[in-house]
Design an enzyme around this catalytic site. Structure first.
Site, PDB file in Angstrom:
ATOM      1  N   THR A   1       0.865  -1.190   0.000  1.00 54.94           N
ATOM      2  CA  THR A   1       0.000   0.000   0.000  1.00 54.94           C
ATOM      3  C   THR A   1       0.899   1.237   0.000  1.00 54.94           C
ATOM      4  O   THR A   1       1.669   1.439   0.941  1.00 54.94           O
ATOM      5  CB  THR A   1      -0.900  -0.010   1.256  1.00 54.94           C
ATOM      6  OG1 THR A   1      -1.669  -1.209   1.230  1.00 54.94           O
ATOM      7  CG2 THR A   1      -1.834   1.195   1.275  1.00 54.94           C
TER       8      THR A   1
ATOM      9  N   PHE B   1      -6.404  -6.262  -1.279  1.00 55.32           N
ATOM     10  CA  PHE B   1      -7.545  -5.975  -0.401  1.00 55.32           C
ATOM     11  C   PHE B   1      -7.833  -7.096   0.586  1.00 55.32           C
ATOM     12  O   PHE B   1      -8.858  -7.074   1.257  1.00 55.32           O
ATOM     13  CB  PHE B   1      -8.795  -5.688  -1.248  1.00 55.32           C
ATOM     14  CG  PHE B   1      -8.603  -4.502  -2.151  1.00 55.32           C
ATOM     15  CD1 PHE B   1      -8.722  -3.210  -1.643  1.00 55.32           C
ATOM     16  CD2 PHE B   1      -8.264  -4.665  -3.482  1.00 55.32           C
ATOM     17  CE1 PHE B   1      -8.520  -2.100  -2.457  1.00 55.32           C
ATOM     18  CE2 PHE B   1      -8.058  -3.565  -4.307  1.00 55.32           C
ATOM     19  CZ  PHE B   1      -8.190  -2.283  -3.795  1.00 55.32           C
TER      20      PHE B   1
ATOM     21  N   TYR C   1     -20.279  -3.706  12.971  1.00 57.26           N
ATOM     22  CA  TYR C   1     -20.140  -4.026  14.387  1.00 57.26           C
ATOM     23  C   TYR C   1     -19.555  -2.855  15.173  1.00 57.26           C
ATOM     24  O   TYR C   1     -18.944  -1.960  14.599  1.00 57.26           O
ATOM     25  CB  TYR C   1     -19.258  -5.267  14.563  1.00 57.26           C
ATOM     26  CG  TYR C   1     -19.867  -6.464  13.888  1.00 57.26           C
ATOM     27  CD1 TYR C   1     -20.852  -7.205  14.536  1.00 57.26           C
ATOM     28  CD2 TYR C   1     -19.514  -6.819  12.597  1.00 57.26           C
ATOM     29  CE1 TYR C   1     -21.457  -8.289  13.906  1.00 57.26           C
ATOM     30  CE2 TYR C   1     -20.113  -7.900  11.961  1.00 57.26           C
ATOM     31  CZ  TYR C   1     -21.086  -8.625  12.620  1.00 57.26           C
ATOM     32  OH  TYR C   1     -21.686  -9.674  11.994  1.00 57.26           O
ATOM     33  N   ALA C   2     -19.770  -2.906  16.483  1.00 59.51           N
ATOM     34  CA  ALA C   2     -19.087  -1.962  17.366  1.00 59.51           C
ATOM     35  C   ALA C   2     -18.028  -2.752  18.117  1.00 59.51           C
ATOM     36  O   ALA C   2     -18.123  -3.971  18.228  1.00 59.51           O
ATOM     37  CB  ALA C   2     -20.079  -1.349  18.337  1.00 59.51           C
TER      38      ALA C   2
ATOM     39  N   CYS D   1      -3.032  -1.890   8.983  1.00 55.35           N
ATOM     40  CA  CYS D   1      -3.535  -1.185   7.787  1.00 55.35           C
ATOM     41  C   CYS D   1      -4.395   0.024   8.094  1.00 55.35           C
ATOM     42  O   CYS D   1      -4.030   1.142   7.709  1.00 55.35           O
ATOM     43  CB  CYS D   1      -4.304  -2.162   6.907  1.00 55.35           C
ATOM     44  SG  CYS D   1      -3.209  -3.389   6.174  1.00 55.35           S
TER      45      CYS D   1
HETATM   46  N1  LIG Z   1      -1.549  -7.047   6.345  1.00 55.35           N
HETATM   47  C1  LIG Z   1      -2.639  -6.782   5.644  1.00 55.35           C
HETATM   48  O1  LIG Z   1      -3.755  -7.147   5.994  1.00 55.35           O
HETATM   49  C2  LIG Z   1      -2.525  -5.996   4.358  1.00 55.35           C
HETATM   50  C3  LIG Z   1      -3.614  -5.996   3.476  1.00 55.35           C
HETATM   51  C4  LIG Z   1      -3.478  -5.298   2.277  1.00 55.35           C
HETATM   52  C5  LIG Z   1      -2.323  -4.585   2.009  1.00 55.35           C
HETATM   53  N2  LIG Z   1      -1.304  -4.573   2.915  1.00 55.35           N
HETATM   54  C6  LIG Z   1      -0.074  -3.844   2.568  1.00 55.35           C
HETATM   55  O2  LIG Z   1       0.848  -4.783   2.041  1.00 55.35           O
HETATM   56  C7  LIG Z   1       2.192  -4.437   2.450  1.00 55.35           C
HETATM   57  C8  LIG Z   1       2.810  -5.596   3.228  1.00 55.35           C
HETATM   58  O3  LIG Z   1       2.043  -5.798   4.396  1.00 55.35           O
HETATM   59  P1  LIG Z   1       2.301  -7.036   5.373  1.00 55.35           P
HETATM   60  O4  LIG Z   1       1.310  -6.936   6.474  1.00 55.35           O
HETATM   61  O5  LIG Z   1       2.404  -8.282   4.577  1.00 55.35           O
HETATM   62  O6  LIG Z   1       3.765  -6.637   5.919  1.00 55.35           O
HETATM   63  P2  LIG Z   1       4.709  -7.430   6.925  1.00 55.35           P
HETATM   64  O7  LIG Z   1       5.352  -6.402   7.758  1.00 55.35           O
HETATM   65  O8  LIG Z   1       3.957  -8.562   7.558  1.00 55.35           O
HETATM   66  O9  LIG Z   1       5.809  -8.098   5.950  1.00 55.35           O
HETATM   67  C9  LIG Z   1       6.708  -7.387   5.185  1.00 55.35           C
HETATM   68  C10 LIG Z   1       7.865  -8.325   4.858  1.00 55.35           C
HETATM   69  O10 LIG Z   1       8.762  -7.661   3.928  1.00 55.35           O
HETATM   70  C11 LIG Z   1      10.084  -8.052   4.248  1.00 55.35           C
HETATM   71  N3  LIG Z   1      11.028  -7.092   3.648  1.00 55.35           N
HETATM   72  C12 LIG Z   1      11.193  -5.783   3.949  1.00 55.35           C
HETATM   73  N4  LIG Z   1      12.152  -5.252   3.155  1.00 55.35           N
HETATM   74  C13 LIG Z   1      12.569  -6.231   2.329  1.00 55.35           C
HETATM   75  C14 LIG Z   1      13.536  -6.307   1.280  1.00 55.35           C
HETATM   76  N5  LIG Z   1      14.249  -5.243   0.934  1.00 55.35           N
HETATM   77  N6  LIG Z   1      13.721  -7.473   0.661  1.00 55.35           N
HETATM   78  C15 LIG Z   1      13.009  -8.573   1.007  1.00 55.35           C
HETATM   79  N7  LIG Z   1      12.068  -8.565   2.001  1.00 55.35           N
HETATM   80  C16 LIG Z   1      11.872  -7.414   2.639  1.00 55.35           C
HETATM   81  C17 LIG Z   1      10.099  -8.093   5.756  1.00 55.35           C
HETATM   82  O11 LIG Z   1      11.168  -8.865   6.252  1.00 55.35           O
HETATM   83  C18 LIG Z   1       8.724  -8.709   6.054  1.00 55.35           C
HETATM   84  O12 LIG Z   1       8.790 -10.117   6.142  1.00 55.35           O
HETATM   85  C19 LIG Z   1       2.057  -3.143   3.238  1.00 55.35           C
HETATM   86  O13 LIG Z   1       2.224  -2.055   2.384  1.00 55.35           O
HETATM   87  C20 LIG Z   1       0.619  -3.192   3.741  1.00 55.35           C
HETATM   88  O14 LIG Z   1       0.093  -1.908   3.987  1.00 55.35           O
HETATM   89  C21 LIG Z   1      -1.366  -5.289   4.067  1.00 55.35           C
END
Ligand SMILES: NC(=O)c1ccc[n+]([C@@H]2O[C@H](COP(=O)([O-])OP(=O)(O)OC[C@H]3O[C@@H](n4cnc5c(N)ncnc54)[C@H](O)[C@@H]3O)[C@@H](O)[C@H]2O)c1
Length: 442
Positions: free
Chosen positions: A121, A155, A257-258, A266
């Site tokens: 994101t 999403f 929900y509340a 996120c």
């Molecule tokens: N978690 C969610 O529900 C969700 C949903 C939709 C979108 N997103 C977005 O997706 C992205 C990832 O979210 P997440 O929750 O999976 O993150 P996370 O923090 O769980 O995982 C990120 C991973 O990236 C790795 N990383 C960082 N720099 C790196 C590099 N240079 N080379 C290789 N690996 C590297 C880290 O070691 C880590 O394992 C974010 O931008 C988040 O906003 C998350």
């Protein structure tokens, strides 16, 4: 297709596993060697329903593997997904350092044409920044391989991530070149057996869809929490209010929900990021600022209820807490309301006996409660009640919905529940001898 996924967090690991399940050849890369080792043994170092099974099957079929070696993964791929974290900076903006680190590495290591897909994101304009970063690194290294940058926000929701990826509500793809959009359509075709869920657009619009969606959902939660707090004061039952409201198709039943406030990695960060993006464009996003401040206040509602009952000196009091994760179905505690609520209780002198089906290991990490001796953890939810003066329910785990109330009464010092998730019927609770206080009801 030959794919590389960079970053194996909740998004990257689920993306990699689901795309390999459809027969693609997928290499997942993370710089965290411990994570890579655990994934390689088929044991995801995070909790997501169905993920371990998918990973085990595809490791065996050799359609999926995990590595720390980015160059090797790029060499063997035609499409590269960037799925690294974008945590918030101090000023609320998204920290793009991980995304740009990966873009720089791609620019240095590229040896054949690539489609680079941004799944993290990211603020509007990041696809352009990634493109410029790769181009500039290529120039430094004297290479000029063709590449395209696509914005493809994700999403999925934690707790139902595999299902959400397999049956997406929509696929959003932002790219300038029609042939790149067609490649992405082909890649996602197996996930879109029902028509009409593929939205192609320019990269900036695609980047905006993600923030717009999360800000809308976060605002919906804050609106419902506000209504629940009003219900509690006027003697209305929010659980019935939301059901009747949701029957109006313009309002809708889902997400009505509340609770004790939203958390996770996120909503809080994406709302802050859109506020900052708006500010940078001279717009004061008042509605979303209010969404955040309503949410901060909401995180204290359960603790306030305990204070109304016991006063603000909780020395000698013991609270049992069910639920630590920011929502059910995950072990993630990032910005979980449990952090705020438990901290308040222990700051006021109480001890806490906590249970969560998945998040207790996470809660003991140094960035959360570490080895704080005022909190004891229990694998058994009933054991966490022994000798407690009250139970607080923070996370909506299914396991908490129909507990053995007689067993609970036997174990608690006092049959008193503060429910942050409106799990039980107030009338029934009274009949079986509980003092039952829940968010959204008097
Ligand atoms: N978690 C969610 O529900 C969700 C949903 C939709 C979108 N997103 C977005 O997706 C992205 C990832 O979210 P997440 O929750 O999976 O993150 P996370 O923090 O769980 O995982 C990120 C991973 O990236 C790795 N990383 C960082 N720099 C790196 C590099 N240079 N080379 C290789 N690996 C590297 C880290 O070691 C880590 O394992 C974010 O931008 C988040 O906003 C998350």
């Amino acid at each position: 297709m030959r794919l590389a996924i960079i970053g194996t967090g909740y998004v990257g690991s689920v993306t990699g596993a689901c795309l390999s399940e459809m027969g693609n050849s997928v290499i997942c890369v993370d710089k965290n060697a411990k994570k890579v080792a655990e994934f390689s043994q088929g044991k995801a170092p995070l909790h997501e329903k169905g993920l371990n099974e998918l990973i085990a099957r595809n490791l065996k079929a050799k359609t999926l593997r995990f590595t720390t070696e980015l160059e090797e993964a790029l060499d063997a791929s035609d499409i590269v997904f960037i799925a690294v974290g974008t945590p918030p900076n101090e000023d609320g903006s998204a920290d793009l350092s991980h995304v740009l680190d990966v873009a720089r590495s791609i620019g240095q290591m590229i040896k054949h044409p690539l489609i680079v897909v941004d799944k993290s994101t990211v603020p509007v304009g990041t696809a352009e920044l990634v493109r410029a970063t790769i181009a500039s690194e290529q120039k430094k290294h004297g290479t000029d391989f063709e590449f395209h940058v696509v914005s493809n926000p994700e999403f999925l929701a934690q707790g139902t991530a595999v299902k959400d990826f397999m049956e997406p509500s929509r696929i959003v793809v932002g790219a300038d070149e029609p042939q790149v959009i067609e490649t992405m359509r082909e890649l996602y075709a197996p996930f879109m057996r029902r028509e009409g869920r593929f939205y192609a657009m320019d990269p900036k619009t695609a980047e905006t869809v993600k923030y717009a969606s999360n800000c809308f959902l976060a605002a919906k939660i804050s609106v419902n929490n506000e209504l629940a707090n009003i219900c509690a004061r006027i003697g209305a039952d929010f659980d019935l209010v939301r059901k009747a409201m949701g029957a109006d198709p313009r309002i809708g039943e889902p997400f009505m929900y509340a609770g004790p406030g939203f958390g996770g990695s996120c909503f809080p960060k994406d709302v802050r990021a859109l506020i900052k993006i708006a500010k940078d464009h001279n717009y004061h996003a008042e509605m979303f600022l209010q969404t955040l401040s309503t949410n901060e206040k909401q995180k204290y509602v359960l603790a306030d209820m305990a204070n109304d009952y016991f006063g603000s000196d909780l020395a000698g009091k013991v609270f049992s807490v069910w639920g630590l994760a920011f929502k059910a179905g995950t072990d993630d505690m990032r910005e979980s309301s449990a952090l705020t609520i438990i901290q308040r209780l222990i700051d006021q002198g109480a001890r806490v006996q906590a249970h969560d089906p998945e998040a207790m290991k996470m809660a003991k990490q140094p960035e959360y409660f570490g080895d704080d001796s005022r909190i004891t953890y229990f694998d058994d939810k009933y054991a966490a009640l022994d000798g407690a003066d009250a139970l607080l329910i923070i996370t909506e785990w299914k396991d908490f919905r129909t507990p053995d109330f007689q067993e609970m009464k036997k174990r608690l010092n006092k049959p008193l529940i503060f429910d942050g998730r409106l799990l039980y019927e107030p009338k029934k609770m009274k009949e079986i001898g509980f003092e039952y206080k829940s968010i959204g009801r008097k």
